[in-house]
Design an enzyme around this catalytic site. Structure first.
Site, PDB file in Angstrom:
ATOM      1  N   GLU A 138       0.821  -1.211   0.000  1.00 23.77           N
ATOM      2  CA  GLU A 138       0.000   0.000   0.000  1.00 23.77           C
ATOM      3  C   GLU A 138       0.856   1.263   0.000  1.00 23.77           C
ATOM      4  O   GLU A 138       0.470   2.287  -0.570  1.00 23.77           O
ATOM      5  CB  GLU A 138      -0.943  -0.005   1.211  1.00 23.77           C
ATOM      6  CG  GLU A 138      -1.968  -1.123   1.198  1.00 23.77           C
ATOM      7  CD  GLU A 138      -2.822  -1.127  -0.067  1.00 23.77           C
ATOM      8  OE1 GLU A 138      -3.133  -0.040  -0.586  1.00 23.77           O
ATOM      9  OE2 GLU A 138      -3.186  -2.229  -0.535  1.00 23.77           O
ATOM     10  N   GLU A 166      -0.732  -1.608 -10.619  1.00 24.82           N
ATOM     11  CA  GLU A 166      -0.205  -2.381  -9.498  1.00 24.82           C
ATOM     12  C   GLU A 166       1.313  -2.568  -9.554  1.00 24.82           C
ATOM     13  O   GLU A 166       1.883  -3.209  -8.675  1.00 24.82           O
ATOM     14  CB  GLU A 166      -0.881  -3.753  -9.450  1.00 24.82           C
ATOM     15  CG  GLU A 166      -2.353  -3.730  -9.074  1.00 24.82           C
ATOM     16  CD  GLU A 166      -2.594  -3.283  -7.633  1.00 24.82           C
ATOM     17  OE1 GLU A 166      -1.681  -3.469  -6.801  1.00 24.82           O
ATOM     18  OE2 GLU A 166      -3.683  -2.760  -7.356  1.00 24.82           O
TER      19      GLU A 166
END
Length: 356
Positions: A138, A166
């Site tokens: 994160e 991602e």
């Protein structure tokens, strides 16, 4: 294990921003105390708007303040049931007159209070290995958003093509598998001594006990996601279970039991509709970027600056293929990682199994 993987006022948060304490930093965090209802700019000693909530100012050593990051990591009743998720509160964008709107982000986790030391605060938490990697993941998204500088907020930071969104987060996970980085990211919970080099090397070698099965499961979930959001989606809960079971029998060594509904715990189906494959893409691409730039010295400040400029700063303002061509070092190096398929491109699968 008695080593703290995260301490918001010291090594971990700094390390996640590609900063080495003895070198030029790309950007860093500064702790700020906050209170519910306080006037803008007011600082107080203790946050009372939520147990464990911490406000961090993100600062670039070259350009000054970049934005604000709130850490809300401690579990509490009624909190969103997620191991880690990043919420953009305010996006970054150019403003009239040449100013830039600084982003505000909130990183939410659910570290059990029982893992804490003393009261449930975010300044010192004991994390499991999985929680540690999730936090790194994160933080990759957070760094991407903080250092991105785009004209429009719709292409800022993680608002880029799904194929590459991602990649930074998976790149950050690599820091958990490098002993040189672990020495900065973990300290003893009592003595505050850095993680011993030998233990750091042992942890750096730690991967899934069954990496092939884990990869197979990721591929299965990508296939399920594509079918669920395809031209003939399942029309009932029973049918969605049947689709999963059928695909599992074709593509998995360990299909789920007949009476289970594995899709019920696959939350990415609701936010990554027909694009969960991007996790496999990110695994390939982040591996290639790590090997190209960070494998020899992941703490090199010049490399951190390069990653910032080529991978993170453009956000979604560049075509993914152009961005990857740049960050991988040109068309020749890019073609070692990517292959043309059906009028587009995709990563070569050998990078998926490289570290098994």
């Amino acid at each position: 294990m008695h080593y703290v993987y995260t301490e918001t006022k010291s090594a971990t948060i700094q390390g996640m921003m590609l900063r080495h304490p003895h070198s030029h930093c790309v950007c860093s965090f500064e702790d700020e105390s906050i209170v519910s209802g306080a006037a803008s700019g007011t600082k107080v000693n203790r946050c009372v708007c939520g147990a464990g909530l911490v406000k961090l100012a993100v600062v670039c050593c070259e350009h000054g303040p970049l934005g604000t990051l709130y850490l809300d990591l401690v579990a509490r009743p009624g909190k969103v049931p997620s191991s880690g998720i990043l919420y953009p509160v305010r996006c970054g964008r150019e403003l009239p007159g040449g100013m830039y709107q600084q982003p505000i982000l909130c990183l939410v986790g659910n570290v059990a209070a029982a893992h804490g030391i003393g009261s449930a605060t975010a300044t010192q938490l004991l994390l499991s290995w999985k929680e540690f990697k999730t936090l790194l993941h994160e933080m990759g998204h957070a760094v991407h958003s903080m250092v991105s500088r785009t004209k429009y907020q719709h292409v800022w930071g993680t608002r880029c093509a799904q194929d590459i969104v991602e990649v930074p987060s998976h790149l950050w996970e690599h820091f958990a598998s490098d002993s040189r980085c672990l020495a900065l990211l973990a300290r003893h919970k009592s003595s505050r001594e850095p993680l011993p080099a030998q233990l750091a090397q042992q942890l750096a070698c730690r991967t899934s006990a069954t990496p092939a099965l884990e990869l197979q499961q990721q591929a299965l979930m990508s296939l399920v996601d594509l079918v669920y959001h395809g031209h003939l989606p399942p029309s009932s809960a029973h049918e969605s279970s049947s689709v999963w079971l059928s695909l599992a029998h074709q593509h998995s060594s360990l299909p789920p039991p007949q009476t289970t509904s594995p899709q019920a715990r696959f939350s990415h189906l609701t936010i990554y509709g027909a694009s969960y494959y991007s996790y496999l893409y990110a695994r390939c691409l982040s591996e290639a970027i790590w090997d190209t730039h960070l494998l020899q010295d992941p703490l090199n400040p010049h490399t951190g600056q390069l990653i910032k400029e080529l991978l993170l700063k453009p956000g979604g303002s560049l075509e993914p293929l152009d961005l990857l061509t740049s960050v991988l070092g040109g068309p020749v190096q890019r073609d070692k990682v990517l292959q043309a398929r059906h009028g587009g491109w995709c990563p070569k699968t050998d990078h998926l199994v490289k570290r098994m």
